[in-house]
Design an enzyme around this catalytic site. Structure first.
Site, PDB file in Angstrom:
ATOM      1  N   GLY A   1       0.823  -1.207   0.000  1.00 23.30           N
ATOM      2  CA  GLY A   1       0.000   0.000   0.000  1.00 23.30           C
ATOM      3  C   GLY A   1       0.848   1.243   0.000  1.00 23.30           C
ATOM      4  O   GLY A   1       2.064   1.163  -0.172  1.00 23.30           O
ATOM      5  N   ASN A   2       0.214   2.385   0.173  1.00 22.50           N
ATOM      6  CA  ASN A   2       0.960   3.647   0.239  1.00 22.50           C
ATOM      7  C   ASN A   2       0.348   4.547   1.301  1.00 22.50           C
ATOM      8  O   ASN A   2      -0.689   4.230   1.880  1.00 22.50           O
ATOM      9  CB  ASN A   2       1.017   4.311  -1.137  1.00 22.50           C
ATOM     10  CG  ASN A   2      -0.348   4.707  -1.651  1.00 22.50           C
ATOM     11  OD1 ASN A   2      -0.999   5.593  -1.097  1.00 22.50           O
ATOM     12  ND2 ASN A   2      -0.818   4.025  -2.698  1.00 22.50           N
ATOM     13  N   ARG A   3       0.980   5.691   1.547  1.00 24.06           N
ATOM     14  CA  ARG A   3       0.616   6.542   2.678  1.00 24.06           C
ATOM     15  C   ARG A   3      -0.442   7.586   2.353  1.00 24.06           C
ATOM     16  O   ARG A   3      -0.655   8.515   3.123  1.00 24.06           O
ATOM     17  CB  ARG A   3       1.880   7.212   3.234  1.00 24.06           C
ATOM     18  CG  ARG A   3       2.824   6.209   3.877  1.00 24.06           C
ATOM     19  CD  ARG A   3       3.918   6.885   4.692  1.00 24.06           C
ATOM     20  NE  ARG A   3       4.903   7.552   3.853  1.00 24.06           N
ATOM     21  CZ  ARG A   3       5.095   8.868   3.798  1.00 24.06           C
ATOM     22  NH1 ARG A   3       4.397   9.673   4.549  1.00 24.06           N
ATOM     23  NH2 ARG A   3       6.011   9.369   3.002  1.00 24.06           N
TER      24      ARG A   3
END
Ligand code: CTP
Ligand code: CA
Length: 229
Positions: free
Chosen positions: A33-35
């Site tokens: 995933g990412n932030r």
């Protein structure tokens, strides 16, 4: 406010807005995933609803609070392929698409059906394959009169990289974001962006709240849809 809602510049228009980050499953318990917090896309959805639009908000993983509005329908699409399907479906009957989501560029080549175990020396090599580019696909498929706006997250050569995305994805505008500047971009309440359009000089919007940037993006959308002023 009520008068603006019913008589706003986007009255009668439907906007598809994406927000948050997509997740690519690795096994039953893990993902890449990412932030992305989803704040920018959610702010755009609210600003568009305030301007009288009907909004289809498609969210991946978000940490910001989702809006509650009769004018905003929220659809969750956690993976890139789920988001691609939702966008493609909702954009058919919409006037504009604003892709604020941080979409994963890669996904694991195989989805393990059991939890991946530690083996041998403990190292693990992941084989990743590209996801589909939702914005580029919609840029190709858009009908005359439909408007497609993308974002560009860059740490270097902002204008050059963002201009390449404008062309490659056949977007009507790119909101270019320098994500290396502290205090703006991922997870923050503020943003500072440069707007790129084909054959137009870049437009710089200096650091301000994401809500104010969102209102300006909505005004730009109205202008591209040739409504409002
Ligand atoms: N985007 C998309 N589908 C993808 C990747 C990106 O629709 N698979 C969209 C994003 O939502 C954004 C725009 O494309 O509106 C640009 O995303 P960005 O990550 O800045 O650019 P990429 O084209 O993915 O290129 P790179 O990450 O290599 O810079
Ligand atoms: Ca990317």
């Amino acid at each position: 406010v009520q008068d603006y809602l019913t008589n706003g510049p986007l009255k009668g228009k439907t906007l598809v807005v994406t927000a948050g980050g997509t997740r690519e499953a690795l096994d039953p318990v893990r993902y890449l995933g990412n932030r992305s917090s989803g704040k920018m896309g959610i702010a755009i959805a609210k600003a568009a609803a305030n301007a009288g639009a009907r909004v289809e908000l498609i969210v991946g993983s978000v940490s910001a609070e989702l809006p509650h509005s009769d004018h905003i329908t929220v659809t969750q699409a956690l993976s890139t392929s789920a988001m691609a399907a939702a966008v493609s479906n909702k954009f058919q009957n919409a006037d504009a698409l604003i892709m604020a989501a941080a979409v994963a560029d890669f996904r694991p080549a195989v989805l393990a059906d059991q939890k991946i175990k530690k083996h041998g020396d403990g190292t693990l090599t992941l084989h990743l394959v590209p996801t589909e580019d939702i914005l580029a696909k919609m840029g190709v498929q858009k009908r005359s009169g439909q408007v497609v706006i993308g974002f560009a997250a860059e740490t270097n050569d902002l204008l050059q990289n963002a201009n390449a995305k404008l062309q490659k994805k056949n977007a009507d505008a790119i909101v270019a974001n320098d994500v290396s500047e502290p205090g703006i971009g991922f997870g923050t309440d503020d943003n500072a962006v440069t707007i790129l359009r084909p054959n137009q000089a870049p437009l710089r919007w200096s650091r301000q709240s994401k809500m104010m940037i969102a209102e300006k993006i909505v005004a730009l959308t109205a202008k591209l849809l040739k409504v409002g002023d």
